[in-house]
Design a protein around this motif. Structure first.
Motif, short mmCIF file in Angstrom:
data_model
loop_
_atom_site.label_atom_id
_atom_site.label_comp_id
_atom_site.label_asym_id
_atom_site.label_seq_id
_atom_site.Cartn_x
_atom_site.Cartn_y
_atom_site.Cartn_z
N LEU A 168 0.76 -1.45 -0.12
CA LEU A 168 0.37 0.03 0.26
C LEU A 168 0.78 1.09 0.15
O LEU A 168 0.84 2.30 -0.47
N LEU A 169 1.97 1.11 0.84
CA LEU A 169 2.72 2.95 0.85
C LEU A 169 3.55 2.61 -0.55
O LEU A 169 3.93 3.58 -0.88
N ALA A 170 3.47 1.40 -1.26
CA ALA A 170 4.34 1.41 -2.58
C ALA A 170 3.27 2.22 -3.33
O ALA A 170 3.92 3.20 -4.30
N ILE A 171 2.04 1.41 -3.61
CA ILE A 171 1.62 2.56 -4.45
C ILE A 171 1.29 4.03 -3.60
O ILE A 171 0.87 4.51 -5.15
N ALA A 172 1.49 4.14 -2.73
CA ALA A 172 1.38 5.20 -2.72
C ALA A 172 2.33 6.60 -2.93
O ALA A 172 1.99 7.67 -3.25
N GLU A 173 3.77 5.49 -3.05
CA GLU A 173 5.27 6.69 -3.37
C GLU A 173 4.30 7.03 -5.41
O GLU A 173 4.61 7.28 -4.98
N THR A 174 4.17 6.14 -6.13
CA THR A 174 3.58 5.92 -7.35
C THR A 174 2.66 6.82 -7.37
O THR A 174 2.44 7.68 -8.89
N LEU A 175 1.81 7.58 -6.59
CA LEU A 175 0.30 8.36 -7.00
C LEU A 175 1.13 9.58 -5.93
O LEU A 175 0.15 10.88 -5.85
N SER A 176 2.43 9.79 -5.32
CA SER A 176 2.96 11.22 -5.00
C SER A 176 3.07 12.73 -5.81
O SER A 176 2.93 11.81 -7.44
N PRO A 177 2.33 13.66 -5.45
CA PRO A 177 1.49 14.74 -6.75
C PRO A 177 2.67 15.47 -7.07
O PRO A 177 2.59 16.01 -6.89
N LYS A 178 4.47 14.73 -6.03
CA LYS A 178 5.27 16.16 -6.33
C LYS A 178 5.67 16.32 -7.78
O LYS A 178 6.81 17.47 -8.22
N ASP A 179 5.48 15.55 -8.89
CA ASP A 179 5.95 15.99 -9.68
C ASP A 179 4.68 16.12 -10.43
O ASP A 179 4.94 16.16 -11.69
N LEU A 180 3.66 16.01 -10.15
CA LEU A 180 2.99 16.98 -11.15
C LEU A 180 2.79 18.38 -11.17
O LEU A 180 3.27 18.95 -10.76
N PRO A 181 1.65 18.59 -12.00
CA PRO A 181 2.10 20.81 -11.96
C PRO A 181 1.71 20.81 -10.49
O PRO A 181 0.55 20.28 -10.52
N GLN A 182 2.30 22.31 -10.49
CA GLN A 182 1.20 23.17 -9.05
C GLN A 182 -0.28 23.06 -8.65
O GLN A 182 -0.37 23.14 -7.84
N SER A 183 -0.84 22.94 -9.96
CA SER A 183 -2.52 22.98 -9.88
C SER A 183 -3.22 21.29 -9.75
O SER A 183 -3.98 21.41 -8.57
N ALA A 184 -2.70 20.20 -9.27
CA ALA A 184 -2.38 19.47 -8.98
C ALA A 184 -2.56 19.25 -7.09
O ALA A 184 -2.19 18.25 -6.50
N ASN A 185 -1.26 20.23 -6.51
CA ASN A 185 -1.26 19.99 -5.31
C ASN A 185 -2.78 20.65 -4.16
O ASN A 185 -1.49 20.87 -3.56
N LYS A 186 -3.39 20.95 -4.66
CA LYS A 186 -4.40 21.80 -3.99
C LYS A 186 -5.25 20.81 -2.66
O LYS A 186 -6.31 19.42 -3.61
N ARG A 187 -5.16 21.05 -2.12
CA ARG A 187 -5.49 20.29 -0.77
C ARG A 187 -6.52 21.01 0.31
O ARG A 187 -5.50 22.01 0.16
N SER A 188 -6.86 20.70 0.81
CA SER A 188 -7.15 21.31 2.35
C SER A 188 -5.89 20.89 3.25
O SER A 188 -5.19 20.56 3.45
N ALA A 213 -7.34 12.44 0.49
CA ALA A 213 -6.97 13.81 -0.40
C ALA A 213 -6.90 13.91 -1.76
O ALA A 213 -7.69 14.24 -2.60
N ASP A 214 -5.65 13.07 -1.96
CA ASP A 214 -5.01 12.62 -3.62
C ASP A 214 -6.46 11.84 -4.30
O ASP A 214 -6.49 12.20 -5.53
N LEU A 215 -6.83 10.92 -3.44
CA LEU A 215 -8.29 10.20 -4.59
C LEU A 215 -9.12 11.08 -4.80
O LEU A 215 -9.68 11.36 -6.27
N VAL A 216 -9.08 12.26 -4.11
CA VAL A 216 -10.41 13.34 -4.81
C VAL A 216 -9.83 14.10 -5.27
O VAL A 216 -10.54 14.97 -6.19
N HIS A 217 -8.67 14.55 -5.36
CA HIS A 217 -8.35 15.76 -6.39
C HIS A 217 -7.79 14.75 -7.82
O HIS A 217 -8.43 15.63 -8.54
N TYR A 218 -7.84 13.69 -8.17
CA TYR A 218 -7.27 12.88 -9.02
C TYR A 218 -8.70 12.81 -9.70
O TYR A 218 -9.43 12.95 -10.83
N LYS A 219 -9.62 12.35 -9.16
CA LYS A 219 -11.35 11.91 -9.10
C LYS A 219 -11.81 13.50 -10.04
O LYS A 219 -11.97 13.37 -11.22
N GLU A 220 -11.54 14.51 -9.76
CA GLU A 220 -12.01 15.59 -10.12
C GLU A 220 -10.45 15.86 -11.25
O GLU A 220 -11.44 16.06 -12.50
#
Length: 285
Positions: free
Chosen positions: A27-47, A67-74
């Motif tokens: 699960l942690l390995a999957i979370a690392e692949t979903l890390s938004p550090k390489d996405l554009p600045q707009s992909a890092n908007k969270r609460s 929060a990442d999952l909700v953002h990716y859905k949008e």
């Protein structure tokens, strides 16, 4: 051929070290692949709350992952809309720029609409299935998370057990050294099972003695009444005895004085003494 030696069982320390080894969780390995550090600045908007949890736990906290999952859905919803719009424009431009232009008739539109409706219904059914699978995965993930946290807590408790065991063993050894000298009575040095057995036997003997004492105490009133009865019967005999003794003394005195009836009185005295002895034996006095 020499027999194989059985491997020695692992010691508690080695087992604890094996548990404490870092294990890469899927699960942690999957979370690392979903890390938004390489996405554009707009992909890092969270609460703000999710952002703080993500920074503290390197984007592996459940709140941060949610929060990442909700953002990716949008984000994927917007991308899908843009893709459909772009493909529609491309198809429209391609159809009007063809030579000759491709004209679509009403029956073809109806057939295509029917096909699209069937595809939409199938897609909706697939979405429901996926939603159910996602719900099951979410429940299983929560269960596994709780189990993992409990395992970590028990691992920490196990890590403190060797120190506690050593302290208890030292305390036991100290108490053995400080205990009073053993007694010469072997029964005082018996182990607990034998001591318990002896205690049970002594308690049984004590209970039997108590029952015997109670029986004797219950019989005391009857014995007292019998004794009173014998005393009442003895009083007339005692009076008769006194009279007989007085008569015997009088007979002895007369015999000494030389009276004619001395022999008769002496014989009567012997008979009375024999009667007195018989009565005492009968009354156990």
């Amino acid at each position: 051929m020499a027999p194989k030696r059985k491997s020695a069982p692992p010691t508690p320390q080695s087992a604890l070290e094996q548990l404490q080894k870092s294990q890469s969780l899927r699960l942690l390995a999957i979370a690392e692949t979903l890390s938004p550090k390489d996405l554009p600045q707009s992909a890092n908007k969270r609460s703000s709350a999710a952002s703080e949890d993500s920074e503290q736990n390197s984007d592996t906290h459940p709140a941060a992952l949610e929060a990442d999952l909700v953002h990716y859905k949008e984000l994927f919803s917007k991308l899908r809309f843009s893709y459909v719009e772009q493909v529609t424009k491309e198809k429209f431009l391609r159809s009007i720029t063809e030579n000759p232009p491709r004209l679509v008739e009403a029956p073809e539109n109806d057939e295509k609409e029917t096909e699209i409706l069937a595809l939409k219904a199938s897609l909706k059914e697939r979405k429901l299935e996926v939603a159910e699978i996602l719900k099951q995965l979410e429940d299983k993930g929560k269960e596994l998370s709780l189990r993992y946290e409990g395992l970590q807590l028990r691992t920490q408790q196990l890590a403190s057990l060797p120190t506690e065991i050593e302290g208890l063993e030292a305390t036991i050894e100290q108490l053995k050294q400080e205990q009073t000298p053993t007694s010469d009575n072997p029964e005082l040095s018996l182990p607990l099972p034998e001591t318990t057995k002896i205690l049970s036997e002594r308690e049984a003997e004590l209970a039997a003695l108590d029952a015997q004492i109670a029986s004797l105490q219950a019989a005391i009133p009857n014995r007292n009444r019998e004794l009173e009865k014998l005393e009442r019967e003895l009083k007339p005999l005692e009076t008769q005895k006194n009279g007989t003794v007085a008569a015997a003394k009088e007979a002895r005195r007369r015999r000494e004085e030389g009276g004619g009836i001395g022999d008769e009185l002496e014989e009567r005295g012997r008979w009375l003494r024999a009667s007195e002895k018989a009565l005492k034996e009968m009354l156990e006095v």
